[in-house]
Design an enzyme around this catalytic site. Structure first.
Site, PDB file in Angstrom:
ATOM      1  CG  ASN A 246      -2.620   3.402   2.492  1.00  0.00           C
ATOM      2  OD1 ASN A 246      -2.124   2.730   1.603  1.00  0.00           O
ATOM      3  ND2 ASN A 246      -2.658   3.007   3.760  1.00  0.00           N
TER       4      ASN A 246
ATOM      5  CG  MET B 276      -1.953  -1.155   1.156  1.00  0.00           C
ATOM      6  SD  MET B 276      -3.142  -0.988  -0.181  1.00  0.00           S
ATOM      7  CE  MET B 276      -4.051  -2.507  -0.014  1.00  0.00           C
ATOM      8  CB  CYS B 277       0.342   4.628  -0.397  1.00  0.00           C
ATOM      9  SG  CYS B 277      -0.115   4.005  -2.036  1.00  0.00           S
ATOM     10  NE  ARG B 278       1.926   3.304   5.163  1.00  0.00           N
ATOM     11  CZ  ARG B 278       1.116   2.777   6.070  1.00  0.00           C
ATOM     12  NH1 ARG B 278       1.466   2.751   7.335  1.00  0.00           N
ATOM     13  NH2 ARG B 278      -0.058   2.281   5.723  1.00  0.00           N
TER      14      ARG B 278
END
Length: 282
Positions: free
Chosen positions: A114, A1-3
């Protein structure tokens, strides 16, 4: 995923959060602790509002890993803002290209995300056709995140930010039911028009990605009277993050499952987040 992180408060240099903390966003691009993976190297972006400048934000996005981008480092060392969003991307399947990097911008609004829409290739056509035809030409990339943004705009984001996001999620979940996709929505979202900041934490299975908000500054000053970083910012300063930027005890409070937080001048607002049928108001 992302931050990601979102900042609202006294104007500061971007590097104060992107680079300087113990577990800064740039450190998280290599060593995330609470995400699905530890590395987020599929692009990055920062969107900020210039104090006293245009009401529309400025974007800087790149397709390489954030940790190795010297232009980002130079920019973060010189740009000061009281409202900015920053994102490091880990692709869930769409190409690594600049138009797929967050934040996304429409007029004065910034949006980042996210998570993912599960089964997005099957749902993409249905969801894309739900976007207002007048907004469709503004879509620049191919991510589910950007479609979520334009669905929220379609459902009234500019006048009803919370309700529009609830209707966006309701639209995605209804599309999931039509296409036999279970639990299609996984999201934490930050949204701002330069004056207020909204953060959302929700997933269809009620097991959302991590999200934290900084503790009230006046409380932290009482807890840490000798900390110089707390003396130069206003009481209304808040930071919302995918994961804490450091280990200061008591500095970070988890955002509740299925909830939103509105950071604004005066008293912040926290409330429940519930998907809604399209056409429903809040």
């Amino acid at each position: 995923m992302c931050r990601w992180l979102a900042y609202s408060g006294s104007p500061i240099l971007l590097e104060e959060l992107l680079y300087k903390p113990e577990h800064s966003l740039i450190d998280q691009s290599m060593h995330a602790r609470l995400g699905v993976g530890t590395t987020n190297g599929d692009g990055f972006g920062v969107g900020w509002y210039t104090p006293g400048g245009s009401p529309e934000p400025t974007l800087f996005r790149g397709t390489g890993p954030a940790w190795g981008d010297e232009n980002l480092r130079e920019l973060a060392h010189s740009v000061r803002s009281g409202m900015f969003l920053a994102h490091i991307r880990a692709s869930t399947g769409t190409p690594v290209q600049q138009t797929n990097c967050h934040p996304f911008r429409h007029g004065r609004w910034l949006w980042l995300h996210n998570g993912r829409i599960r089964g997005y290739p099957k749902l993409k056509r249905t969801l894309t056709l739900s976007v207002d035809p007048e907004l469709f030409p503004c879509i620049g990339g191919s991510t589910d995140s950007e479609i979520m943004f334009y669905l929220a705009l379609t459902f009234g984001l500019e006048t009803d930010p919370i309700g529009s996001v609830e209707r966006m999620v309701g639209c995605v979940e209804e599309a999931g039911r039509q296409h036999d996709i279970d639990n299609p929505v996984q999201m934490t979202i930050a949204l701002t028009e330069g004056e207020r900041l909204w953060a959302f934490r929700y997933s269809s299975e009620r097991n959302s990605r991590s999200l934290y908000c900084s503790t009230a500054v006046d409380t932290l000053r009482t807890m840490y009277p000798d900390n110089p970083a707390l003396q130069g910012v206003s009481d209304e300063t808040r930071i919302v993050v995918s994961e804490p930027l450091g280990g200061l005890v008591g500095a970070w409070q988890p955002v509740a499952e299925s909830s939103y937080e509105l950071v604004k001048p005066g008293i912040d607002v926290v409330g429940p987040f519930e998907p809604a049928l399209v056409g429903a108001g809040r």
